[in-house]
Write a protein that holds these residues in place. Structure first.
Motif, short mmCIF file in Angstrom:
data_model
loop_
_atom_site.label_atom_id
_atom_site.label_comp_id
_atom_site.label_asym_id
_atom_site.label_seq_id
_atom_site.Cartn_x
_atom_site.Cartn_y
_atom_site.Cartn_z
N ALA A 1 0.83 -1.21 0.00
CA ALA A 1 0.00 0.00 0.00
C ALA A 1 0.86 1.26 0.00
O ALA A 1 0.57 2.24 -0.71
CB ALA A 1 -0.93 -0.01 1.21
N GLN A 2 1.95 1.24 0.77
CA GLN A 2 2.83 2.42 0.82
C GLN A 2 3.47 2.70 -0.54
O GLN A 2 3.65 3.86 -0.92
CB GLN A 2 3.92 2.20 1.87
CG GLN A 2 3.42 2.28 3.31
CD GLN A 2 4.54 2.01 4.30
OE1 GLN A 2 5.26 1.03 4.17
NE2 GLN A 2 4.68 2.89 5.28
N LEU A 3 3.84 1.63 -1.25
CA LEU A 3 4.52 1.79 -2.53
C LEU A 3 3.56 1.90 -3.71
O LEU A 3 3.97 2.23 -4.82
CB LEU A 3 5.48 0.62 -2.77
CG LEU A 3 6.70 0.54 -1.86
CD1 LEU A 3 7.47 -0.73 -2.12
CD2 LEU A 3 7.60 1.74 -2.09
N GLY A 4 2.28 1.60 -3.47
CA GLY A 4 1.33 1.64 -4.57
C GLY A 4 1.54 0.54 -5.58
O GLY A 4 1.34 0.75 -6.79
N VAL A 5 1.99 -0.63 -5.12
CA VAL A 5 2.18 -1.78 -6.01
C VAL A 5 1.31 -2.92 -5.51
O VAL A 5 0.77 -2.87 -4.40
CB VAL A 5 3.66 -2.22 -6.06
CG1 VAL A 5 4.52 -1.11 -6.61
CG2 VAL A 5 4.15 -2.66 -4.68
N ASP A 6 1.17 -3.96 -6.33
CA ASP A 6 0.33 -5.08 -5.89
C ASP A 6 1.10 -5.98 -4.92
O ASP A 6 2.33 -5.94 -4.84
CB ASP A 6 -0.19 -5.88 -7.09
CG ASP A 6 0.93 -6.43 -7.96
OD1 ASP A 6 1.76 -7.19 -7.43
OD2 ASP A 6 0.96 -6.10 -9.15
N LEU A 7 0.34 -6.78 -4.19
CA LEU A 7 0.92 -7.64 -3.16
C LEU A 7 1.91 -8.63 -3.75
O LEU A 7 2.93 -8.97 -3.12
CB LEU A 7 -0.21 -8.39 -2.43
CG LEU A 7 0.21 -9.36 -1.33
CD1 LEU A 7 0.96 -8.64 -0.22
CD2 LEU A 7 -1.01 -10.09 -0.77
N THR A 8 1.63 -9.11 -4.99
CA THR A 8 2.53 -10.08 -5.62
C THR A 8 3.94 -9.52 -5.78
O THR A 8 4.93 -10.24 -5.61
CB THR A 8 1.98 -10.49 -7.00
OG1 THR A 8 0.67 -11.03 -6.82
CG2 THR A 8 2.88 -11.52 -7.66
N THR A 9 4.05 -8.23 -6.07
CA THR A 9 5.37 -7.60 -6.23
C THR A 9 6.15 -7.68 -4.92
O THR A 9 7.35 -8.00 -4.91
CB THR A 9 5.22 -6.14 -6.68
OG1 THR A 9 4.56 -6.11 -7.94
CG2 THR A 9 6.57 -5.45 -6.79
N ILE A 10 5.50 -7.39 -3.82
CA ILE A 10 6.18 -7.44 -2.52
C ILE A 10 6.54 -8.88 -2.16
O ILE A 10 7.63 -9.16 -1.66
CB ILE A 10 5.30 -6.81 -1.42
CG1 ILE A 10 4.91 -5.39 -1.81
CG2 ILE A 10 6.03 -6.82 -0.09
CD1 ILE A 10 6.08 -4.45 -2.04
N THR A 11 5.63 -9.81 -2.44
CA THR A 11 5.91 -11.22 -2.16
C THR A 11 7.14 -11.68 -2.93
O THR A 11 8.03 -12.34 -2.38
CB THR A 11 4.69 -12.09 -2.53
OG1 THR A 11 3.57 -11.66 -1.75
CG2 THR A 11 4.97 -13.55 -2.25
N ARG A 12 7.22 -11.31 -4.20
CA ARG A 12 8.39 -11.69 -5.00
C ARG A 12 9.66 -11.03 -4.48
O ARG A 12 10.73 -11.64 -4.46
CB ARG A 12 8.17 -11.31 -6.47
CG ARG A 12 7.09 -12.12 -7.18
CD ARG A 12 7.02 -11.75 -8.65
NE ARG A 12 8.19 -12.24 -9.38
CZ ARG A 12 8.49 -11.88 -10.62
NH1 ARG A 12 7.71 -11.03 -11.28
NH2 ARG A 12 9.57 -12.37 -11.21
#
Length: 466
Positions: A57-68
């Motif tokens: 949410a802070q970066l404005g990206v989807d959860l999959t990006t953070i998981t990767r």
């Protein structure tokens, strides 16, 4: 304006820079930022990272990006998960084993080949295309039709087109050697080999109650006249040869010698086991002995030396259908099958070209390491410039067990000649393996220590090799 551009710097963790569309995949930008923060101390071991959803949410990206990104950071040993408590910065790994291992013949990691990605992609393709239940159940052995066809493709540089039904897939070359001994000899039979030979042969022969007898060799390999004499004297069950970049001497037997030995085997009605793990790593090797006596020679090609030992896959070419069945019966007595998952992965890599790319990278890396060994060991280097090992004959003031013991005290593992001896005598030498140390700098340090040891006389060194 994109969602990324609306993020305020104060909303981001202090260690994480603003993401940019032109700096590569976002998950890698995050993983790189994590690595930089750990390196400069901005993030310390044991520090808890933001939950993945919060950071997304802070970066404005989807959860999959953070998981990767977190998965990539874990792969780099930067993070560790602690279940419901979250994700934390990992403590640095402590190197518990400082030994520089020059004793194990494994392929060197090739530059420019992302092995992790290759493994993930290969397994993904296998799981997408195969019946997962079949990958996790018993098989009768010998490999599926697809595995055998992959084996025929792998052996095509040596033999040209092959009938894949003449090939069997088994869990490594050692298992193949053991099964051939069980299938084609009986207790008390003689197996002939060169004076310096693969230690696994000696182990299997002793375990099964076969007698191993050395046949004299020269700089081209086993001597034909001595083989013929030994065949008539001992009536051997098998002859074992490793003709290309021989382990441990690194000799490649010339074509004329191969033809002579094949002819003798035919005249004396004796089977040759041609164990040929390094053929594809050699620079323009002669044709296999099996091409000169197809019915007389049983050919083994393992992927452990050209790709990776973890596959535990070897292809065995046996022309005679009765002998193929006897081989399978013997193999099933101690190894029912090759692992279906690793066999399917090997097949996938061979058929999609990944195996060829990996092998070419290993060939290049091995040649580079041989050049390094030649420079450091100077006049003592006697390798051929390819393959995975160097055979180093020692000055008279050292014997091989002394040098191995002394090297161990300096944190270096090498293999003394007596580990390879099939008879009572052996050359005063050591084998140095060039692939098992991943980092070239550490390999260079190990080779330099060996060179320094060779340059001086031993100081009361003795005892067993440890």
């Amino acid at each position: 304006m994109s969602q990324l551009k609306t993020i305020q710097d104060e909303d981001l963790p202090p260690w994480l820079p603003r993401l940019a569309a032109n700096k590569g995949p976002r998950f890698l930008q995050i993983a790189d930022a994590l690595q930089a923060a750990v390196a400069d101390g901005s993030l310390t071991p044991g520090e808890r990272l933001p939950p993945q959803r919060q950071l997304a949410a802070q970066l404005g990206v989807d959860l999959t990006t953070i998981t990767r990104a977190y998965d990539e950071a874990r792969r780099r040993n930067l993070l560790e998960g602690r279940g419901a408590r979250g994700t934390y910065v990992a403590a640095p790994k402590v190197e518990l084993n400082a030994i520089l291992d020059l004793s194990m013949n494994t392929p060197p990691p090739p530059a420019g080949v992302d092995f992790d990605d290759m493994l993930k992609q290969g397994l993904s393709q296998v799981l997408m295309r195969a019946d997962n239940e079949l990958l996790m159940t018993y098989h009768l052995g010998g490999g599926s039709d697809s595995d055998r066809k992959a084996g025929a493709t792998w052996l095509a540089p040596m033999f040209g087109p092959l009938d894949s039904q003449q090939l069997l897939v088994c869990p490594g070359a050692q298992a193949a050697i053991a099964a051939l001994i069980l299938a084609l000899t009986k207790p008390g039979d003689v197996i002939l080999a060169e004076p310096m030979s693969y230690p696994g042969l000696r182990t299997a022969a002793a375990q099964f109650g076969r007698r191993l007898i050395a046949v004299a060799a020269d700089q081209h390999g086993m001597l034909p006249e001595m083989l013929e004499q030994a065949c008539r004297q001992h009536q051997p069950g098998l002859v074992y040869l490793n003709p290309t970049l021989q382990n441990p001497t690194a000799i490649t037997m010339p074509e004329r010698r191969r033809k002579q030995l094949a002819s003798i085997a035919q005249r004396c009605h004796v089977r040759i086991v041609e164990d040929d793990p390094y053929w594809l790593l050699a620079d323009v090797p002669p044709p296999p002995i099996a091409t000169f006596a197809p019915q007389q020679v049983l050919y083994i090609s393992t992927l452990s030396k050209c790709l990776t030992p973890g596959l535990r896959i070897a292809f065995v070419l046996i022309r005679d259908p009765i002998e193929r069945e006897r081989f399978l019966v013997a193999l099933r007595s101690f190894a029912l099958m090759a692992g279906p998952l690793t066999a399917a992965l090997a097949t996938q890599w061979i058929l999609d070209g990944s195996a060829g790319g990996l092998m070419e990278g290993i060939r290049k890396e091995a040649r580079l390491r041989h050049r390094m060994a030649r420079d450091i060991l100077a006049g003592r280097y006697s390798g051929s410039g390819d393959g995975l090992h160097v055979w180093l004959e020692l000055p008279a003031y050292w014997n091989s067990s002394q040098l191995a013991h002394a090297a161990a005290s300096y944190g270096i593992a090498v293999t003394p000649a007596e580990a390879f001896a099939t008879g009572s005598g052996y050359v005063n030498a050591i084998r140095i393996s060039l692939g098992s140390i991943k980092d070239r700098g550490r390999l260079r340090a190990g080779l330099q220590r060996v060179s320094e040891l060779l340059a001086r006389r031993p100081e009361g060194v003795g005892g067993a090799v440890v």
